[in-house]
Design an enzyme around this catalytic site. Structure first.
Site, PDB file in Angstrom:
ATOM      1  N   SER A  77       0.801   0.904  -0.484  1.00 21.35           N
ATOM      2  CA  SER A  77      -0.622   1.232  -0.540  1.00 21.35           C
ATOM      3  C   SER A  77      -1.452   0.095  -1.133  1.00 21.35           C
ATOM      4  O   SER A  77      -1.203  -0.347  -2.260  1.00 21.35           O
ATOM      5  CB  SER A  77      -0.802   2.499  -1.389  1.00 21.35           C
ATOM      6  OG  SER A  77      -2.167   2.672  -1.725  1.00 21.35           O
ATOM      7  N   ASN A  78      -2.445  -0.353  -0.373  1.00 22.37           N
ATOM      8  CA  ASN A  78      -3.399  -1.335  -0.902  1.00 22.37           C
ATOM      9  C   ASN A  78      -4.329  -0.667  -1.909  1.00 22.37           C
ATOM     10  O   ASN A  78      -4.760  -1.289  -2.874  1.00 22.37           O
ATOM     11  CB  ASN A  78      -4.245  -1.914   0.233  1.00 22.37           C
ATOM     12  CG  ASN A  78      -3.388  -2.551   1.303  1.00 22.37           C
ATOM     13  OD1 ASN A  78      -2.669  -3.491   1.028  1.00 22.37           O
ATOM     14  ND2 ASN A  78      -3.451  -2.013   2.513  1.00 22.37           N
TER      15      ASN A  78
END
Ligand SMILES: *Cc1c(COP(=O)(O)O)cnc(C)c1O
Length: 325
Positions: A77-78
Site C-alpha cells: 500500500s502506497n
C-alpha cells in the site's frame, strides 16, 4: 472555489503545486497532446496522491488531540507508506493493518513502512474490520489516542484535498479536454469531479478502475461527492455530475501485473523517463494507451494523465519486470 475548503486546517506535507509537464515524445508517437500532473513528486517518502489527503487528515488528528495514525491497506500500500511518513514527520505513532501474509523479507513500500517506524499488524480480508477494531482498542488501553484514517484516505477530508488540487491544476492550465487517472477507493476522482464542478471545468474526467467493477466504483464516487458537498456545504452546481469509469483493464485482479501494465511502464520510461508503477499508474497508463489506440480518445485532444504516484512498488515487482530476453 469555496473558501470553506481553502480554510480547512491543513498541515503542509507536500511540495505544491506539483509540476504540470508536457510529454512531447509520447505526444508525437500517439497523435494526442499529452501532459502529466506530477503528483508522484509531492514529496514525503516518495510521495503520491495520499500525501495531499494526509495534509487535511493529519491536521484533524492533531486538532483532536490524537497521537497515533491508524490505517489499513494491501502489503504494498502506497497509502500506508505515506501515512507512516506523515506520522514520522509530525511526531505521531503509526499503526498499519495490512491484508495479506507477512513476507519473509520486507521490500519496497513494506520496507519503507518499517524504516519509517510504523507498527505493522497482519490480517486477512475477512478479519480486516475486526483487526482494525482490536488495534484501536489496544491502543486506547495503552493510553494512546488513535485517529482512524479510512482505506485510501477516502472520506470527505480526503476528497476535499483533491477538490483543492483541481483548483491548483486549473490555475496552471484550464484547457484540457480530458483528465485520466487511476481510480480505486474513489477519493481522488471524487475530489477532481467536485473541483471541476465547482470551477465550471468543461473537460471530461475518466477514472481507469484498478479494482472494483465500474458500477460499484461509480456508486462509491457519487456517494463520496455527496457526503463531501454536504459536510462542507458546497454549492454543487446545476450541471449534472457525470462519473466516468472504465473497468476494462482489471486483468487478473488487484496488484496482479500483466502485459498491459508492463508495456505501459516500459513505454513511458523509454520515451519520457517517466516511471509508472505496476499496480495503479501502470494499469491506468496502459488503459490510456488503449483508449488512444482504439480512437475512444480522438487524435489531437489535449489529455492530462494525473500521475498518482506508487513508484516504490516497482521494486516489489523486480522479478516480473525483469526482461525475459
Ligand atoms: C491510492 C492510489 C490510487 C487511487 O486513488 P483513490 O483515491 O484511492 O481512488 C491511485 N494511484 C496510486 C499510486 C495510489 O496509491
Amino acid at each position: 472555489m469555496s473558501d470553506v475548503l481553502k480554510n480547512l486546517p491543513r498541515i503542509q506535507l507536500a511540495n505544491l503545486p506539483t509540476p504540470l509537464v508536457p510529454l512531447p515524445n509520447l505526444s508525437d508517437q500517439l497523435n494526442v497532446e499529452l501532459w502529466v500532473k506530477r503528483d508522484d513528486l509531492t514529496g514525503l517518502a516518495f510521495g503520491g496522491n495520499k500525501t495531499r489527503k494526509l495534509e487535511l487528515l493529519a491536521a484533524e488528528a492533531i486538532n483532536q488531540g490524537c497521537d497515533t495514525l491508524v490505517t489499513t491497506g494491501a502489503i504494498q500500500s502506497n497509502h500506508c507508506r505515506q501515512t507512516a511518513a506523515a506520522a514520522a514527520r509530525l511526531g505521531l505513532a503509526c499503526s498499519l493493518i495490512l491484508v495479506g501474509e507477512k513476507p519473509a523479507g520486507a521490500q519496497a513500500n513494506l520496507l519503507l513502512d518499517q524504516l519509517l517506524g510504523a507498527e505493522v499488524h497482519w490480517t486477512t480480508k475477512e478479519n480486516q474490520d475486526i483487526t482494525i477494531n482490536t488495534v484501536h482498542e489496544s491502543l486506547r488501553q495503552d493510553g494512546h489516542r488513535p485517529y482512524a484514517i479510512p482505506y485510501g484516505g477516502s472520506n470527505p477530508l480526503g476528497v476535499a484535498a483533491y477538490t483543492l488540487a483541481t483548483q491548483e491544476l486549473l490555475e496552471q492550465d484550464p484547457s484540457f479536454d480530458l483528465i485520466v487517472l487511476a481510480s480505486s477507493s474513489g477519493g481522488t476522482q471524487a475530489g477532481l469531479l467536485l473541483g471541476a464542478n465547482l470551477a465550471g471545468f468543461e473537460g471530461q474526467i475518466l477514472g481507469i478502475s484498478i479494482e472494483p467493477a465500474a458500477d460499484e466504483l461509480k456508486a462509491i464516487i457519487r456517494n463520496l461527492i455527496s457526503e463531501t458537498a454536504h459536510e462542507f456545504n458546497l454549492p454543487v452546481g446545476d450541471k449534472p455530475l457525470t462519473v466516468n469509469v472504465d473497468d476494462r483493464f482489471l486483468g487478473q485482479g488487484y496488484a496482479v501485473m500483466g502485459q498491459l501494465e508492463r508495456q505501459a511502464i516500459e513505454l513511458f520510461a523509454q520515451t519520457e523517463s517517466l516511471l509508472l508503477d505496476p499496480v495503479y499508474t501502470g494499469r491506468a497508463g496502459g488503459g490510456l494507451l488503449q483508449l488512444i489506440k482504439e480512437g475512444t480518445i480522438p487524435a489531437g485532444q489535449k489529455v492530462l494523465f494525473w500521475h498518482t504516484g506508487g513508484t516504490p512498488a516497482l521494486f516489489a515487482y523486480n522479478q516480473q519486470l525483469n526482461r525475459q530476453d
